[in-house]
Design a protein around this motif. Structure first.
Motif, PDB file in Angstrom:
ATOM      1  N   THR A   8      18.281 -21.020  23.906  1.00 32.96           N
ATOM      2  CA  THR A   8      18.286 -19.737  24.605  1.00 32.96           C
ATOM      3  C   THR A   8      19.725 -19.214  24.673  1.00 32.96           C
ATOM      4  N   GLY A  28      11.529  -7.558  30.149  1.00 29.94           N
ATOM      5  CA  GLY A  28      11.649  -8.472  29.014  1.00 29.94           C
ATOM      6  C   GLY A  28      11.396  -9.926  29.393  1.00 29.94           C
ATOM      7  N   ASN A  42      17.782 -14.051  25.141  1.00 25.51           N
ATOM      8  CA  ASN A  42      16.617 -14.304  24.301  1.00 25.51           C
ATOM      9  C   ASN A  42      16.369 -15.808  24.203  1.00 25.51           C
ATOM     10  N   THR A  65      12.723 -11.999  26.261  1.00 26.39           N
ATOM     11  CA  THR A  65      12.797 -11.110  25.104  1.00 26.39           C
ATOM     12  C   THR A  65      13.713  -9.939  25.457  1.00 26.39           C
ATOM     13  N   ASP A  66      14.941 -10.011  24.970  1.00 29.02           N
ATOM     14  CA  ASP A  66      15.938  -8.981  25.285  1.00 29.02           C
ATOM     15  C   ASP A  66      16.004  -8.685  26.786  1.00 29.02           C
ATOM     16  N   LYS A  70      22.380  -9.972  27.383  1.00 25.46           N
ATOM     17  CA  LYS A  70      21.036  -9.848  26.828  1.00 25.46           C
ATOM     18  C   LYS A  70      20.569 -11.263  26.499  1.00 25.46           C
TER      19      LYS A  70
END
Lengths: 254, 379
Positions: B129, B181, B142, B204-205, B140
């Protein structure tokens, strides 16, 4: 007028412990046995703390008479929200034979010294089941008493108490100062919360002796023998209802 | 007094529900929130931050008492109080503490921690991650996290993510469940600890403001490792609670159950199981509370402290599973049914040999410290 409340906290053998009689029959085994606060006293403490939370009471003081370990019982009361404790140090033979009359005199004296307005006690202790301390304390002080309380309300400088009596409920009004004893349904005691357990460690416990209070605790009784209750006998099976009724009549049950 | 308070809470609030919740894989939400009223949810947080200001010993006592009745709720309690709340209290900024701690400590919010990933279990630093810093200072994120206790039901997560090229470039972010996200994956079906929800977290973003980064960038390895220590100590307490109850149930049963005209406790094979269990339990109790006390007093630092915590958990976890198995064996046919709690407790106990560091990883931690001089060959 905010009131000062005195509550009694007796240290007794925990309700869940199986009681065993000492082999020499002088009493019951207490060494290494779990002790806790008399459950009726816990109810009294809870009620006193609620009075403080409702701003009816300005200060709540807990008293316990007994050996050093009674201070643990006081700590529990302090963790529930009582402001300070008084440990009346009674040990040895005096403690083993301590009677309600002694405790009543101690409570009466402390109530006067601390200028208390209400003495709140459990209706009885689960060890000796005497059910005398509240009544005798009221007599010694010449204060009104309201025993077996299941609801306490303050109305115009008086207390209205709902009492549990045989076959129903009775509402009485008592002038303050007064002695009240708590019955089972008065409230449900709280769990001591973690922050309050921490605070309780810093709250003061004053240690006094009965002598300091001018109270004699010389034994007034002598224990001759403590016996286990008789073992329950096995029942019998009968053929039919008629025999059952005949048998019951025989033993005088109907 | 703490033990008494937790014990009566567990008896009244947890005991009546656990059998059913284990069956349906539920969660005792009402009781969990009430732990806030008891003041247990911020047990290690300083008093000025709204906590109880206590340490590992107190947390271990609370967990032992709770786990004797309901290990699942205890596990959720651990994830909340030790993995999330303790970490925010210890490493968070003043603003972060003010923002997140009050609701977590009152029980309004449930917390969890995000470290493990599908490809990074024992090799925690192998996580993938990533948090990329944006022009406006935000990050950001992910990636995904898995086996997250309180994942399905949690509100706030204390998550680790890579912020640099090397394995040790690790940063921490406080994630709120409603961040855009961020989503939750499936809730796992488990062998034990069934009344403690476990799930996945997906990123996710996810845009996380810089204000939610805990501590400096790339500085989280140390605090993560330090937290693993207190996690291992307190979770050893959880194993102790399970084992204690199994021993109590089996002992009681041995005094009641009669076969061949005698109480089964009179048979030496039963005695052997009972006595070995009792002795192993006491030994684990000693080492666990020793580790907790050492942690509280700060007597050991770094690898030494980690080794102590690892030893406590390694032993307590194996002990509880074995004691659970022994209790089942003593109870025989009854032990294998759900008429008695030992069957559930053995299933619960097994998790502690895996979570918070598998037995194997703990042995690795201990070996590295013991055989430090030949560290190169250990890799």
């Amino acid at each position: 007028m905010a009131l000062r409340v005195l509550v009694g906290c007796k240290r007794v053998i925990d309700y869940a412990v199986r009681i065993r009689v000492k082999p020499d029959k002088t009493g019951v085994v207490t060494d290494g046995i779990k002790h806790s606060m008399n459950p009726f006293d816990e109810i009294a403490v809870e009620e006193a703390v609620r009075m403080k939370e409702k701003k009816i009471a300005s200060e709540v003081i807990a008293v316990s008479c007994g050996p050093m370990q009674s201070q643990e019982t006081l700590r529990t009361a302090l963790a529930m929200g009582v402001d300070r404790g008084i440990h009346v140090d009674v040990s040895g033979k005096d403690y083993e034979l301590l009677q309600p009359i002694h405790v009543s005199k101690i409570l009466a004296k402390i109530a006067q010294e601390e200028k208390c307005d209400i003495i709140l006690l459990g209706k009885q202790a689960i060890d000796d089941d005497s059910n005398q301390t509240a009544q005798m304390t009221a007599s010694l002080l010449n204060w009104p008493q309201a025993t077996y309380a299941s609801k306490i309300e303050k109305t115009n400088g008086e207390l209205q108490v709902l009492r549990e009596i045989d076959g129903g409920l009775e509402t009485v009004r008592v002038k303050i100062p007064a002695v009240i004893s708590a019955d089972l349904r008065l409230n449900e005691p709280r769990y001591a919360t973690l922050p309050n357990i921490m605070k309780a460690k810093k709250k003061p416990i004053k240690k006094v002796t009965p002598g300091d209070l001018g109270v004699e605790t010389d034994p007034r009784i002598e224990i001759l023998s403590v016996e286990d209750p008789p073992e329950r006998q096995a029942g019998i099976k009968v053929e039919d209802v008629d025999t059952l009724i005949a048998k019951l009549k025989e033993v005088g049950r109907i | 007094m703490l033990a008494e308070s937790v014990k009566s809470f567990a008896k009244e609030q947890l005991a009546p529900k656990i059998e059913h919740l284990d069956e349906i894989e539920g969660f005792n939400d009402a009781a969990f929130r009430k732990l806030g009223d008891l003041g247990l949810l911020g047990i290690t947080v300083a008093e000025e931050d709204g906590g109880a200001g206590m340490g590992a010993v107190a947390a271990t006592i609370a967990m032992e008492e709770m786990a004797a009745v309901d290990a699942s709720t205890t596990l959720s309690y651990l994830a909340h109080s030790i993995l999330c709340v303790n970490q925010i209290g210890r490493n968070g900024s003043k603003e972060q503490k003010q923002k997140y701690l009050p609701k977590l400590i009152s029980g309004e919010h449930i917390g969890g921690m995000g470290m493990s990933e599908p490809g990074a279990g024992s090799d925690a630093l192998g996580m993938l991650t990533r948090a990329e810093k944006q022009a406006n200072g935000a990050y950001k994120i992910n990636g995904s996290k898995t086996w997250i206790t309180n994942g399905p039901n949690g509100d706030i997560f204390y998550c680790y993510a890579k912020t640099g090229p090397t394995k040790k470039d690790l940063s921490t972010f406080i994630i709120e469940k409603d961040m855009v996200g961020f989503s939750k994956g499936k809730k796992f079906k488990k062998m034990g600890m069934r009344a403690s929800p476990t799930g996945e977290l997906w990123f996710t973003d996810v845009m996380v403001p810089e204000a939610n980064r805990v501590g400096e960038e790339n500085s989280s390895v140390k605090s993560m490792m330090r937290n693993l220590d207190i996690e291992r100590i307190t979770i050893a307490g959880l194993s102790l609670g399970i084992a204690r109850n199994c021993i109590e149930v089996a002992t009681q049963y041995s005094k009641e159950r009669k076969q061949f005209g005698k109480h089964i406790g009179a048979f030496q094979q039963v005695q052997e199981r009972l006595t070995e269990a009792a002795a192993w339990y006491e030994a684990c109790r000693a080492i666990t509370y020793q580790a907790a006390k050492t942690w509280d007093l700060g007597l050991m630092q770094g690898k030494e402290a980690s080794m102590m915590a690892a030893k406590a958990k390694l032993q307590a976890a194996q002990m509880a599973t074995q004691v659970g198995l022994d209790a089942i064996q003593i109870l025989g046919g009854y032990g294998y049914t759900r008429e008695f709690p030992v069957e559930r407790q053995m299933r619960d106990a097994k998790l502690i040999e895996i979570g918070a560091g598998t037995n194997e990883v703990l042995r690795l931690v201990i070996a590295r410290q013991m055989l430090g001089e030949i560290a190169d060959e250990l890799k």
